[in-house]
Design a protein around this motif. Structure first.
Motif, PDB file in Angstrom:
ATOM      1  N   ARG A  10      -1.698  22.263 -40.914  1.00  0.00           N
ATOM      2  CA  ARG A  10      -2.634  22.601 -41.992  1.00  0.00           C
ATOM      3  C   ARG A  10      -3.745  23.523 -41.488  1.00  0.00           C
ATOM      4  O   ARG A  10      -4.117  24.475 -42.158  1.00  0.00           O
ATOM      5  N   ALA A  11      -4.277  23.216 -40.331  1.00  0.00           N
ATOM      6  CA  ALA A  11      -5.242  24.095 -39.662  1.00  0.00           C
ATOM      7  C   ALA A  11      -4.565  24.628 -38.409  1.00  0.00           C
ATOM      8  O   ALA A  11      -4.225  23.862 -37.509  1.00  0.00           O
ATOM      9  N   ASP A  12      -4.349  25.921 -38.363  1.00  0.00           N
ATOM     10  CA  ASP A  12      -3.592  26.503 -37.257  1.00  0.00           C
ATOM     11  C   ASP A  12      -4.291  27.788 -36.809  1.00  0.00           C
ATOM     12  O   ASP A  12      -5.306  28.180 -37.365  1.00  0.00           O
ATOM     13  N   HIS A  13      -3.743  28.423 -35.800  1.00  0.00           N
ATOM     14  CA  HIS A  13      -4.289  29.715 -35.368  1.00  0.00           C
ATOM     15  C   HIS A  13      -3.182  30.553 -34.777  1.00  0.00           C
ATOM     16  O   HIS A  13      -2.129  30.051 -34.391  1.00  0.00           O
ATOM     17  N   VAL A  14      -3.411  31.860 -34.723  1.00  0.00           N
ATOM     18  CA  VAL A  14      -2.356  32.795 -34.345  1.00  0.00           C
ATOM     19  C   VAL A  14      -2.081  32.755 -32.845  1.00  0.00           C
ATOM     20  O   VAL A  14      -0.933  32.885 -32.425  1.00  0.00           O
ATOM     21  N   GLY A  15      -3.127  32.569 -32.017  1.00  0.00           N
ATOM     22  CA  GLY A  15      -2.819  32.347 -30.613  1.00  0.00           C
ATOM     23  C   GLY A  15      -3.749  32.947 -29.594  1.00  0.00           C
ATOM     24  O   GLY A  15      -4.235  32.258 -28.708  1.00  0.00           O
ATOM     25  N   SER A  16      -4.020  34.261 -29.670  1.00  0.00           N
ATOM     26  CA  SER A  16      -4.815  34.882 -28.606  1.00  0.00           C
ATOM     27  C   SER A  16      -6.293  34.550 -28.761  1.00  0.00           C
ATOM     28  O   SER A  16      -6.804  34.395 -29.877  1.00  0.00           O
ATOM     29  N   LEU A  17      -6.976  34.441 -27.642  1.00  0.00           N
ATOM     30  CA  LEU A  17      -8.409  34.124 -27.616  1.00  0.00           C
ATOM     31  C   LEU A  17      -9.137  35.135 -26.749  1.00  0.00           C
ATOM     32  O   LEU A  17      -8.543  35.760 -25.859  1.00  0.00           O
ATOM     33  N   LEU A  18     -10.434  35.300 -27.015  1.00  0.00           N
ATOM     34  CA  LEU A  18     -11.244  36.220 -26.227  1.00  0.00           C
ATOM     35  C   LEU A  18     -11.157  35.861 -24.745  1.00  0.00           C
ATOM     36  O   LEU A  18     -11.339  34.698 -24.365  1.00  0.00           O
ATOM     37  N   ARG A  19     -10.879  36.851 -23.911  1.00  0.00           N
ATOM     38  CA  ARG A  19     -10.829  36.603 -22.472  1.00  0.00           C
ATOM     39  C   ARG A  19     -12.241  36.288 -21.984  1.00  0.00           C
ATOM     40  O   ARG A  19     -13.202  36.989 -22.322  1.00  0.00           O
ATOM     41  N   SER A  20     -12.349  35.266 -21.200  1.00  0.00           N
ATOM     42  CA  SER A  20     -13.658  34.866 -20.683  1.00  0.00           C
ATOM     43  C   SER A  20     -14.152  35.880 -19.659  1.00  0.00           C
ATOM     44  O   SER A  20     -13.373  36.651 -19.078  1.00  0.00           O
ATOM     45  N   GLY A  21     -15.456  35.873 -19.405  1.00  0.00           N
ATOM     46  CA  GLY A  21     -16.017  36.754 -18.389  1.00  0.00           C
ATOM     47  C   GLY A  21     -15.388  36.521 -17.028  1.00  0.00           C
ATOM     48  O   GLY A  21     -15.175  37.467 -16.260  1.00  0.00           O
ATOM     49  N   ARG A  22     -15.088  35.271 -16.731  1.00  0.00           N
ATOM     50  CA  ARG A  22     -14.492  34.942 -15.435  1.00  0.00           C
ATOM     51  C   ARG A  22     -13.094  35.559 -15.303  1.00  0.00           C
ATOM     52  O   ARG A  22     -12.725  36.052 -14.231  1.00  0.00           O
ATOM     53  N   ILE A  23     -12.307  35.517 -16.401  1.00  0.00           N
ATOM     54  CA  ILE A  23     -10.975  36.119 -16.390  1.00  0.00           C
ATOM     55  C   ILE A  23     -11.081  37.635 -16.195  1.00  0.00           C
ATOM     56  O   ILE A  23     -10.359  38.236 -15.386  1.00  0.00           O
ATOM     57  N   LYS A  24     -11.977  38.265 -16.932  1.00  0.00           N
ATOM     58  CA  LYS A  24     -12.124  39.715 -16.832  1.00  0.00           C
ATOM     59  C   LYS A  24     -12.531  40.134 -15.421  1.00  0.00           C
ATOM     60  O   LYS A  24     -12.019  41.106 -14.870  1.00  0.00           O
ATOM     61  N   GLU A  25     -13.462  39.387 -14.842  1.00  0.00           N
ATOM     62  CA  GLU A  25     -13.908  39.699 -13.486  1.00  0.00           C
ATOM     63  C   GLU A  25     -12.768  39.530 -12.482  1.00  0.00           C
ATOM     64  O   GLU A  25     -12.571  40.367 -11.587  1.00  0.00           O
ATOM     65  N   ALA A  26     -11.995  38.450 -12.635  1.00  0.00           N
ATOM     66  CA  ALA A  26     -10.886  38.196 -11.713  1.00  0.00           C
ATOM     67  C   ALA A  26      -9.822  39.282 -11.814  1.00  0.00           C
ATOM     68  O   ALA A  26      -9.235  39.692 -10.800  1.00  0.00           O
ATOM     69  N   ARG A  27      -9.563  39.766 -13.023  1.00  0.00           N
ATOM     70  CA  ARG A  27      -8.579  40.837 -13.192  1.00  0.00           C
ATOM     71  C   ARG A  27      -9.034  42.116 -12.484  1.00  0.00           C
ATOM     72  O   ARG A  27      -8.238  42.802 -11.833  1.00  0.00           O
ATOM     73  N   LEU A  28     -10.316  42.423 -12.600  1.00  0.00           N
ATOM     74  CA  LEU A  28     -10.844  43.600 -11.919  1.00  0.00           C
ATOM     75  C   LEU A  28     -10.747  43.444 -10.400  1.00  0.00           C
ATOM     76  O   LEU A  28     -10.385  44.381  -9.681  1.00  0.00           O
ATOM     77  N   GLN A  29     -11.061  42.238  -9.925  1.00  0.00           N
ATOM     78  CA  GLN A  29     -10.975  41.987  -8.490  1.00  0.00           C
ATOM     79  C   GLN A  29      -9.531  42.125  -7.999  1.00  0.00           C
ATOM     80  O   GLN A  29      -9.285  42.658  -6.908  1.00  0.00           O
ATOM     81  N   TYR A  30      -8.591  41.664  -8.808  1.00  0.00           N
ATOM     82  CA  TYR A  30      -7.174  41.763  -8.435  1.00  0.00           C
ATOM     83  C   TYR A  30      -6.731  43.223  -8.379  1.00  0.00           C
ATOM     84  O   TYR A  30      -6.031  43.642  -7.454  1.00  0.00           O
ATOM     85  N   GLU A  31      -7.157  44.019  -9.380  1.00  0.00           N
ATOM     86  CA  GLU A  31      -6.806  45.434  -9.407  1.00  0.00           C
ATOM     87  C   GLU A  31      -7.362  46.164  -8.190  1.00  0.00           C
ATOM     88  O   GLU A  31      -6.737  47.101  -7.671  1.00  0.00           O
ATOM     89  N   LYS A  32      -8.525  45.726  -7.726  1.00  0.00           N
ATOM     90  CA  LYS A  32      -9.147  46.346  -6.551  1.00  0.00           C
ATOM     91  C   LYS A  32      -8.641  45.733  -5.242  1.00  0.00           C
ATOM     92  O   LYS A  32      -9.127  46.082  -4.169  1.00  0.00           O
ATOM     93  N   GLU A  33      -7.689  44.795  -5.358  1.00  0.00           N
ATOM     94  CA  GLU A  33      -7.105  44.109  -4.205  1.00  0.00           C
ATOM     95  C   GLU A  33      -8.141  43.292  -3.444  1.00  0.00           C
ATOM     96  O   GLU A  33      -8.042  43.110  -2.230  1.00  0.00           O
ATOM     97  N   GLU A  34      -9.123  42.788  -4.174  1.00  0.00           N
ATOM     98  CA  GLU A  34     -10.148  41.932  -3.572  1.00  0.00           C
ATOM     99  C   GLU A  34      -9.731  40.465  -3.583  1.00  0.00           C
ATOM    100  O   GLU A  34     -10.287  39.660  -2.830  1.00  0.00           O
ATOM    101  N   ILE A  35      -8.791  40.106  -4.480  1.00  0.00           N
ATOM    102  CA  ILE A  35      -8.212  38.764  -4.493  1.00  0.00           C
ATOM    103  C   ILE A  35      -6.703  38.902  -4.607  1.00  0.00           C
ATOM    104  O   ILE A  35      -6.184  39.938  -5.049  1.00  0.00           O
ATOM    105  N   THR A  36      -5.978  37.853  -4.226  1.00  0.00           N
ATOM    106  CA  THR A  36      -4.520  37.877  -4.267  1.00  0.00           C
ATOM    107  C   THR A  36      -4.012  37.438  -5.637  1.00  0.00           C
ATOM    108  O   THR A  36      -4.767  36.916  -6.462  1.00  0.00           O
ATOM    109  N   ALA A  37      -2.711  37.620  -5.845  1.00  0.00           N
ATOM    110  CA  ALA A  37      -2.087  37.177  -7.096  1.00  0.00           C
ATOM    111  C   ALA A  37      -2.230  35.665  -7.255  1.00  0.00           C
ATOM    112  O   ALA A  37      -2.464  35.168  -8.366  1.00  0.00           O
ATOM    113  N   ASP A  38      -2.094  34.927  -6.157  1.00  0.00           N
ATOM    114  CA  ASP A  38      -2.239  33.470  -6.222  1.00  0.00           C
ATOM    115  C   ASP A  38      -3.668  33.074  -6.595  1.00  0.00           C
ATOM    116  O   ASP A  38      -3.883  32.118  -7.352  1.00  0.00           O
TER     117      ASP A  38
END
Length: 366
Positions: A10-38
């Motif tokens: 009855r109350a549902d949602h489509v699925g995607s949610l705003l990426r958190s600041g922590r997720i965005k920062e981690a993605r940038l760090q990964y692209e810069k090879e500052e953190i590993t995939a793990d």
């Protein structure tokens, strides 16, 4: 609230949610090879656990991982199918007054589904969901044809291509089922484009006959889902485009309503109804199946202001003139972040929107 014991709820949602600041920062760090995939995955795990709890607190029965491991709602999944390759282009996808970053896909080998990384993504979500329903969202199979470039040396006719595409999705559906998935959503923009005069012209410019394309997509999707287990529900979200709070197509559902509601063997449809670009509820008169659920996307994910509660109730009542109330449900019209950039609202506004959905649904379906 009168809850459905099976999705959509009855109350549902489509699925995607705003990426958190922590997720965005981690993605940038990964692209810069500052953190590993793990290390990136560990951060994603922690953030997904957090947002699953937030969804539960909002009163939702179905929870997703917010698509936190993806950059795009469709390309990430499609690129990991056998025979599909992603690549950067000179331009992105054109939205109203804006454009996405560069990305495209091409089919350069025989299609198949094997060792797809999103199976592990779902297993993590399923283990995190607890007594709630873990919902998996993937692009509809038609999106590979609609958005992809196809090497004619591999597939030189529609029959062979759509046969293999349907077979690939059959494998995918069974693999997700075996991983524990009982609620799968197919996200599809093509059907909304078939409702737009502007987009129909662009489809023709690409050399396609829209009427023939509808027939191919209907046949292929039905074949793809034909072997789904009886206790697995498959829904489809019909999207008009959702990037940084903008859109692509306009037009009511009339041109595709009869084919969608009576021609596709889907268990439920998420329909965008948050603006006048979607037209009225009259196309719902084609809903003849008593087992078909319609999820009304009356709450917009494109802005933070909350809709007037009584107006939303009035619109649900209006829709019930065409479809019985027990076949209707409520959700936002789309996700909050179809791409990792996200729509133009805050995380707190997002959670308020989802609470708004559950509160209104509780009042309507007592």
């Amino acid at each position: 609230m009168t809850n459905l014991h099976q999705p959509p709820f009855r109350a549902d949602h489509v699925g995607s949610l705003l990426r958190s600041g922590r997720i965005k920062e981690a993605r940038l760090q990964y692209e810069k090879e500052e953190i590993t995939a793990d290390e990136l995955r560990s951060i994603e795990d922690e953030e997904i656990i957090r947002i699953v709890e937030k969804q539960k607190e909002a009163g939702l029965q179905a929870v997703t991982d917010g698509e936190f491991r993806r950059g795009w709602w469709h390309f990430d999944f499609l690129e990991d199918l056998d025979g599909v390759e992603g690549y950067n282009t000179d331009s992105g996808i054109q939205f109203k007054n804006t454009q996405t970053k560069s990305r495209a896909i091409k089919v350069n080998g025989k299609l198949g589904f094997s060792d797809h990384p999103m199976l592990e993504d779902f297993k993590f979500l399923n283990n995190t969901a607890g007594d709630h329903t873990a919902k998996m969202t993937i692009p509809s199979p038609s999106m590979l044809h609609f958005r992809g470039e196809i090497d004619e040396s591999v597939y030189n006719n529609n029959e062979a291509f759509f046969h293999d595409l349907a077979s690939t999705y059959k494998q995918a559906i069974q693999a997700f089922y075996d991983a524990g998935c009982r609620y799968l959503q197919l996200d599809d923009t093509s059907w909304a484009y078939f409702c737009s005069d502007e987009q129909l012209d662009k489809i023709r410019e690409r050399g396609h006959n829209p009427e023939k394309l509808k027939t191919w997509y209907r046949k292929m999707i039905n074949e793809a889902i034909s072997d789904r287990p009886a206790d697995m529900k498959i829904t489809m979200h019909i999207c008009r485009g959702n990037f940084r709070s903008t859109w692509i197509s306009s037009g009511g559902y009339e041109p595709v309503a009869e084919l969608l509601f009576n021609g596709l063997n889907i268990d439920g449809f998420f329909l965008e109804y948050d603006s006048d670009r979607a037209g009225g509820f009259e196309p719902l008169r084609f809903v003849k199946r008593k087992d078909l659920q319609i999820v009304l996307g009356l709450i917009t994910s494109k802005s933070g202001a909350l809709e007037d509660t009584e107006e939303v109730k009035r619109r649900i009542e209006e829709a019930s003139q065409y479809v019985p109330l027990n076949q209707l449900n409520l959700s936002p019209q789309c996700g909050f972040a179809s791409t990792e950039e996200g729509n133009l609202l805050t995380e707190e506004e997002q959670w308020a929107k989802l609470r708004h959905v559950t509160e209104i649904a509780a009042a309507v379906w007592k």
